[in-house]
Scaffold this motif. Structure first.
Motif, PDB file in Angstrom:
ATOM      1  N   VAL A 155       7.779 -10.350  -5.929  1.00  0.00           N
ATOM      2  CA  VAL A 155       7.346  -9.847  -4.731  1.00  0.00           C
ATOM      3  C   VAL A 155       6.037 -10.333  -4.132  1.00  0.00           C
ATOM      4  O   VAL A 155       5.876 -10.690  -2.846  1.00  0.00           O
ATOM      5  CB  VAL A 155       6.720  -8.161  -5.061  1.00  0.00           C
ATOM      6  N   PHE A 156       5.160 -10.875  -5.005  1.00  0.00           N
ATOM      7  CA  PHE A 156       3.985 -11.596  -4.911  1.00  0.00           C
ATOM      8  C   PHE A 156       4.192 -12.940  -3.868  1.00  0.00           C
ATOM      9  O   PHE A 156       3.666 -13.334  -2.936  1.00  0.00           O
ATOM     10  CB  PHE A 156       2.820 -11.923  -5.909  1.00  0.00           C
ATOM     11  N   TYR A 157       5.244 -13.666  -4.542  1.00  0.00           N
ATOM     12  CA  TYR A 157       5.536 -14.777  -3.983  1.00  0.00           C
ATOM     13  C   TYR A 157       6.142 -14.805  -2.511  1.00  0.00           C
ATOM     14  O   TYR A 157       5.778 -15.669  -1.616  1.00  0.00           O
ATOM     15  CB  TYR A 157       6.579 -15.763  -4.903  1.00  0.00           C
TER      16      TYR A 157
ATOM     17  N   GLY B  61       8.326  -5.402 -15.235  1.00  0.00           N
ATOM     18  CA  GLY B  61       7.344  -4.946 -14.106  1.00  0.00           C
ATOM     19  C   GLY B  61       6.432  -6.105 -13.548  1.00  0.00           C
ATOM     20  O   GLY B  61       6.362  -6.325 -12.563  1.00  0.00           O
ATOM     21  N   ASP B  62       5.894  -6.568 -14.778  1.00  0.00           N
ATOM     22  CA  ASP B  62       4.913  -7.813 -14.410  1.00  0.00           C
ATOM     23  C   ASP B  62       5.518  -9.012 -13.778  1.00  0.00           C
ATOM     24  O   ASP B  62       5.246  -9.560 -12.736  1.00  0.00           O
ATOM     25  CB  ASP B  62       4.402  -8.271 -15.803  1.00  0.00           C
TER      26      ASP B  62
ATOM     27  N   HIS C 279       1.406 -20.552 -13.417  1.00  0.00           N
ATOM     28  CA  HIS C 279       1.292 -20.556 -14.752  1.00  0.00           C
ATOM     29  C   HIS C 279       1.121 -19.040 -15.334  1.00  0.00           C
ATOM     30  O   HIS C 279       1.635 -18.758 -16.292  1.00  0.00           O
ATOM     31  CB  HIS C 279      -0.114 -21.392 -15.247  1.00  0.00           C
ATOM     32  N   LEU C 280       0.838 -18.393 -14.468  1.00  0.00           N
ATOM     33  CA  LEU C 280       0.817 -16.826 -14.872  1.00  0.00           C
ATOM     34  C   LEU C 280       2.345 -16.443 -14.905  1.00  0.00           C
ATOM     35  O   LEU C 280       2.712 -15.443 -15.915  1.00  0.00           O
ATOM     36  CB  LEU C 280      -0.050 -16.017 -13.914  1.00  0.00           C
ATOM     37  N   THR C 281       3.007 -16.657 -13.989  1.00  0.00           N
ATOM     38  CA  THR C 281       4.551 -16.445 -13.913  1.00  0.00           C
ATOM     39  C   THR C 281       5.198 -16.916 -15.377  1.00  0.00           C
ATOM     40  O   THR C 281       5.719 -16.269 -16.016  1.00  0.00           O
ATOM     41  CB  THR C 281       5.279 -16.882 -12.875  1.00  0.00           C
ATOM     42  N   ILE C 282       4.680 -18.071 -15.724  1.00  0.00           N
ATOM     43  CA  ILE C 282       5.421 -18.557 -17.149  1.00  0.00           C
ATOM     44  C   ILE C 282       4.928 -17.888 -18.107  1.00  0.00           C
ATOM     45  O   ILE C 282       5.627 -17.528 -18.954  1.00  0.00           O
ATOM     46  CB  ILE C 282       5.045 -20.366 -17.171  1.00  0.00           C
ATOM     47  N   GLU C 283       3.704 -17.564 -18.188  1.00  0.00           N
ATOM     48  CA  GLU C 283       3.230 -16.679 -19.187  1.00  0.00           C
ATOM     49  C   GLU C 283       3.748 -15.585 -19.339  1.00  0.00           C
ATOM     50  O   GLU C 283       4.073 -14.843 -20.455  1.00  0.00           O
ATOM     51  CB  GLU C 283       1.642 -16.539 -19.142  1.00  0.00           C
TER      52      GLU C 283
ATOM     53  N   LEU D  22       7.949 -11.368 -21.908  1.00  0.00           N
ATOM     54  CA  LEU D  22       9.096 -10.786 -21.813  1.00  0.00           C
ATOM     55  C   LEU D  22       9.851 -11.381 -22.954  1.00  0.00           C
ATOM     56  O   LEU D  22      10.674 -10.438 -23.626  1.00  0.00           O
ATOM     57  CB  LEU D  22       9.705 -10.977 -20.568  1.00  0.00           C
ATOM     58  N   SER D  23      10.135 -12.664 -22.980  1.00  0.00           N
ATOM     59  CA  SER D  23      10.970 -13.102 -24.131  1.00  0.00           C
ATOM     60  C   SER D  23      10.344 -12.720 -25.658  1.00  0.00           C
ATOM     61  O   SER D  23      11.124 -12.053 -26.291  1.00  0.00           O
ATOM     62  CB  SER D  23      10.680 -14.682 -24.118  1.00  0.00           C
TER      63      SER D  23
END
Length: 280
Positions: free
Chosen positions: A83-85, A76-77, A50-54, A59-60
């Motif tokens: 990289v985390f995944y 960057g985020d 859910h953090l990735t979606i946010e 970015l959008s």
């Protein structure tokens, strides 16, 4: 590092070497955080989702605002999340970041035979058609199989239509598409009896059918937008932002005049609304 790899890096332009060092720095920091930070150690792919979606929506927003400094930060985020995944997957020997990067490189090469092979594709449309055909050869059962189910409906409609076009299923002229819009509009109006009858006569309306007709109308409008090279998601979001700015202007002006929106008539609010349209 093998001598061959070192030689390859040494022959790269200085800026490319800086880019590789920056990526290596991120990988090192990610390793350190995963091993030493209580929060980072606790994360899983599910908790990050859910953090990735946010972050993607942030970015959008930055892109729509044309804020390149913010775009840089949000990229960057997102890169951190990728990289985390990969780091999490590496802990079970499923894959690591090298597998991820090599995988996308191989896919790009395979999907661009007009660059890395002997296929001819001189137009964007031909490239898209080749792309969809290659995906079918790779095992996709349907041209539409690659459209994520969780996409927002407006974006999904656009992607469905683009993929159908890539398979050759599309209108030939934009006038045909507009005629379809008018046809769907008429069918929607008929469901709500907008051409006549009592204004409050809603008992006879089949809500499920009316909803279906409204969906057809929206789908046809998205189709027309695609035909005239307008992204409907971007267009609607710009309108959303414009409405927010104007409504906030209305709120500010009403407050400055000692008024409360709840106590104002629509005509009174419309005065400030028209001012907002002139100044914003």
């Amino acid at each position: 590092m093998t001598n061959n790899l070192k030689q390859q890096i040494d022959t790269m332009p200085p800026r490319r070497q800086e880019q590789l060092l920056a990526f290596d720095r991120l990988l090192t920091i990610m390793d350190e955080l995963r091993e030493q930070c209580p929060w980072d150690r606790k994360q899983t792919m599910d908790t990050l989702r859910h953090l990735t979606i946010e972050e993607t929506y942030e970015l959008s927003d930055a892109i729509l605002e044309k804020d390149l400094n913010e775009v840089k930060k949000e990229l960057g985020d997102l890169i951190l999340h990728m990289v985390f995944y990969a780091r999490i997957a590496s802990e079970t020997n499923s894959f690591d970041i090298a597998d991820v990067l090599n995988g996308i490189c191989e896919k790009l090469i395979a999907r661009h035979p007009h660059i890395y092979g002997d296929v001819v594709a001189e137009t964007e449309e031909k490239v898209k058609q080749n792309w969809e055909q290659l995906k079918l050869k790779e095992g996709n059962r349907s041209v539409l199989g690659g459209v994520p189910q969780s996409l927002p409906a407006l974006v999904k409609a656009m992607r469905i239509q683009e993929k159908a076009r890539g398979a050759g299923f599309d209108w030939e002229e934009k006038q045909q598409v507009w005629e379809k819009v008018e046809e769907e509009m008429q069918e929607f109006k008929q469901e709500f009896n907008l051409n006549g009858g009592p204004a409050d006569d809603t008992e006879a309306i089949d809500r499920q059918k009316a909803e279906g007709e409204f969906g057809d109308l929206l789908f046809s409008l998205v189709n027309y937008a695609r035909f005239i090279d307008i992204n409907p998601e971007t267009a609607l979001e710009r309108t959303n932002k414009k409405f927010i700015k104007r409504f906030q202007y209305l709120e500010e002006q009403a407050k400055a005049s000692g008024k409360n929106l709840k106590d104002m008539t629509l005509a009174e609010m419309d005065v400030y609304w028209e001012e907002a349209k002139r100044v914003l």
